[in-house]
Design an enzyme around this catalytic site. Structure first.
Site, PDB file in Angstrom:
ATOM      1  N   LYS A 241       0.863  -1.184   0.000  1.00 31.82           N
ATOM      2  CA  LYS A 241       0.000   0.000   0.000  1.00 31.82           C
ATOM      3  C   LYS A 241       0.903   1.238   0.000  1.00 31.82           C
ATOM      4  CE  LYS A 241      -3.896   1.956   2.624  1.00 31.82           C
ATOM      5  NZ  LYS A 241      -4.791   1.745   3.765  1.00 31.82           N
TER       6      LYS A 241
ATOM      7  N   ASP B 163      -1.485  10.327  -6.285  1.00 28.16           N
ATOM      8  CA  ASP B 163      -0.094  10.005  -6.624  1.00 28.16           C
ATOM      9  C   ASP B 163       0.256   8.546  -6.357  1.00 28.16           C
ATOM     10  OD1 ASP B 163      -0.095   9.941  -3.895  1.00 28.16           O
ATOM     11  OD2 ASP B 163       1.418  11.509  -3.621  1.00 28.16           O
TER      12      ASP B 163
ATOM     13  N   ASP C 222     -16.711   0.573   0.000  1.00 33.37           N
ATOM     14  CA  ASP C 222     -15.428   0.065  -0.509  1.00 33.37           C
ATOM     15  C   ASP C 222     -14.451  -0.207   0.632  1.00 33.37           C
ATOM     16  OD1 ASP C 222     -15.774   2.999  -0.528  1.00 33.37           O
ATOM     17  OD2 ASP C 222     -13.626   3.036  -0.907  1.00 33.37           O
TER      18      ASP C 222
ATOM     19  N   ASP D  76      -8.870  -0.927   5.891  1.00 34.60           N
ATOM     20  CA  ASP D  76      -8.702   0.467   5.466  1.00 34.60           C
ATOM     21  C   ASP D  76      -8.757   1.437   6.641  1.00 34.60           C
ATOM     22  OD1 ASP D  76      -8.265  -0.407   2.970  1.00 34.60           O
ATOM     23  OD2 ASP D  76      -9.799   0.788   1.988  1.00 34.60           O
TER      24      ASP D  76
END
Ligand code: AMP
Ligand code: MG
Length: 491
Positions: free
Chosen positions: A110, A122, A249, A259
């Site tokens: 990640k 980015d 998500d 997450d």
């Protein structure tokens, strides 16, 4: 020589499930932290992972033999608004391995650079959020809450441009899978029901094999996911955890916490607590997490309707019946967990009232969530310890009355005070990743390149139920000037 024995299944699904993408190499990788225990669990050689070659892999500079690097496709409801194409914009899945217990697990980088899903981003991660995810996910694991894990963190030797220029880092994340509710939505939104079916079959084979034996496997899949999510979010509530961005998500189909963005633990108890700087309406407030999880599961159910029955009305009614079980499942895990936290060994009808009264008094008294239960454990052993407990409440009066009701409740059970105390200390942690501690660790690392506070905090949080008297200060709530009022995604 291959150092990782990959065993791919997701990257063997049809092409529309992902895009083959390589990590973008970084200037000069430096290992910050390797999770040796997890490496061993995964059957990886930790010595090799610490070698120049291993660190290059953890930074994305060297693709290990046998890897199938991909960015997975998914959609999602973000704060209630549907976005048909999100996908891994800054993460690359290297592949799956079978761990020492025979469990299939994803290894993902990640912060590893841009992918075709990056949109304006980015593809990178700043050091702060990487350390935050490392600390929070490992703390959750030590608290026995299902979660993705952190295998390693490396500095890239490059900076990333956020509000200021910050050191860049890559986190190696390990998960049962990275399949999200949003992965189902990705195909459903395109009207690609074969895609939904292929994904559902994959998920059944991988996470819910018993659903394959059921009379209606896809309904059984939905029911299983409802069950694991109800249980997961109830466990968050019992630990005082606020995820902060429960977008569809960010909800794992396998039922793991995933997450870690602007997530945080409660200090003083208040169900309205929101830390995330982007959650203006409090959609993902602590006390709203159960209803939001259900809302997300309704979105999952919608994607599965065509698989549930040919007749649409029948499909809807099957889905509704499954969704209707959420509240009871959530409540059952919550009440069972709360009974343990209160040291109750038996079940009585009025227990929920006792629990709700306590939470209500804690809210009004601005009592520290974690310490209330920890000190209550001490009080269970000996009433002479009540003083530290009472000191947590702004107005101890009403709490003293509650304490008397609790004592009369436990007096109807056979356990001795010390038996009760020991049981409670096993479920009521002393140490949680308090925001001000996490921020201090990040500041030391980012400003002074000092990772000792990170190491120390991680070590303390690794044994949250032990007293660790030499680290007593890590249990303290923030002083007024130390309070962290907002947390950020930092993406
Ligand atoms: P998250 O807030 O981590 O759940 O991410 C939401 C979406 O934004 C996902 O599709 C991410 O891949 C994407 N994303 C987040 N940060 C970046 C970044 N720095 N570069 C590219 N994509 C990103
Ligand atoms: Mg996400």
């Amino acid at each position: 020589m291959s150092k990782i024995e990959f065993d791919h299944t997701y990257s063997r699904l049809p092409d529309k499930f992902f895009i083959r993408t390589l990590p973008t190499p970084v200037a000069s990788p430096r290992l910050i932290k390797l999770n040796h225990d997890l490496a061993r669990q995964l059957g990886l050689e930790d010595q090799w992972l610490c070698s120049a070659e291993g660190i290059d892999m953890l930074a994305g500079n060297n693709i290990p033999q046998g890897a199938h690097p991909i960015a997975t496709a998914y959609a999602g409801h973000q704060f209630g608004h549907f976005v048909p194409r999100l996908g891994d914009g800054r993460a690359i899945l290297l592949g799956e391995v079978i761990d020492r217990n025979g469990v299939r697990r994803d290894i993902q980088l990640k912060g590893s650079g841009r992918t075709p899903f990056s949109r304006g981003g980015d593809g990178r991660a700043a050091l702060g959020p990487v350390l935050r995810e490392y600390i929070l996910s490992e703390a959750m694991n030590a608290l026995r809450i299902p979660t993705t894990r952190a295998l390693a963190a490396v500095l890239t030797g490059e900076t990333v441009a956020r509000e200021t220029s910050l050191p860049g880092a890559v986190l190696t994340r390990v998960a049962s899978s990275h399949i999200r509710i949003g992965t189902f939505q990705f195909f459903a939104a395109r009207g690609d029901f074969e895609g939904v079916r292929t994904l559902a079959d994959h998920v059944i084979a991988r996470h819910y094999p018993s659903a394959a034996e059921a009379e209606m496997p896809y309904l059984s899949l939905l029911a299983e996911v409802i069950g694991v999510q109800a249980s997961l979010v109830a466990q968050w509530m019992l630990a005082g955890f606020i995820h902060g961005v429960m977008n569809t998500d960010n909800m794992s189909i396998a039922g793991e916490t995933i997450d870690y963005g602007p997530c945080a633990f409660l200090d003083n108890y208040d169900p309205a607590t929101v830390f995330s700087s982007i959650d203006h309406a409090g959609r993902y407030a602590y006390g709203n997490q159960g209803p939001v999880a259900l809302w997300n599961l309704v979105r999952l159910a919608e994607t599965l309707l065509p698989l549930l029955a040919d007749d649409q009305d029948r499909a809807v009614s099957l889905a509704q019946n499954a969704l209707a079980t959420f509240d009871a499942q959530f409540e059952a895990v919550f009440i069972t967990g709360m009974r343990s936290k209160l040291g109750l060994f038996t079940e009585e009808e009025n227990d929920l009232t006792l629990i709700k009264e306590l939470l209500d008094i804690m809210t009004r008294g601005q009592a520290d969530f974690t310490l209330t239960f920890r000190y209550l454990s001490h009080s269970a052993g000996n009433a002479t310890e009540d003083e530290e407990l009472l000191s947590l409440f702004a107005e101890p009066g009403v709490f003293v009355e509650w304490l008397a009701r609790w004592r009369s409740r436990i007096s109807r059970e056979a356990q001795t005070g010390s038996e009760r105390r020991n049981a409670m200390l096993h479920v009521n942690p002393r140490f949680i990743p308090r925001n001000h501690r996490v921020e201090a660790v990040i500041t030391a690392a980012v400003r002074n390149n000092d990772f000792r506070p990170f190491e120390e905090l991680l070590a303390v949080l690794g044994q949250p139920f032990e007293d660790q008297p030499e680290f007593a200060h890590y249990a303290d709530p923030p002083k007024i000037n130390e309070r962290v009022l907002q947390t950020f995604c930092g993406t």
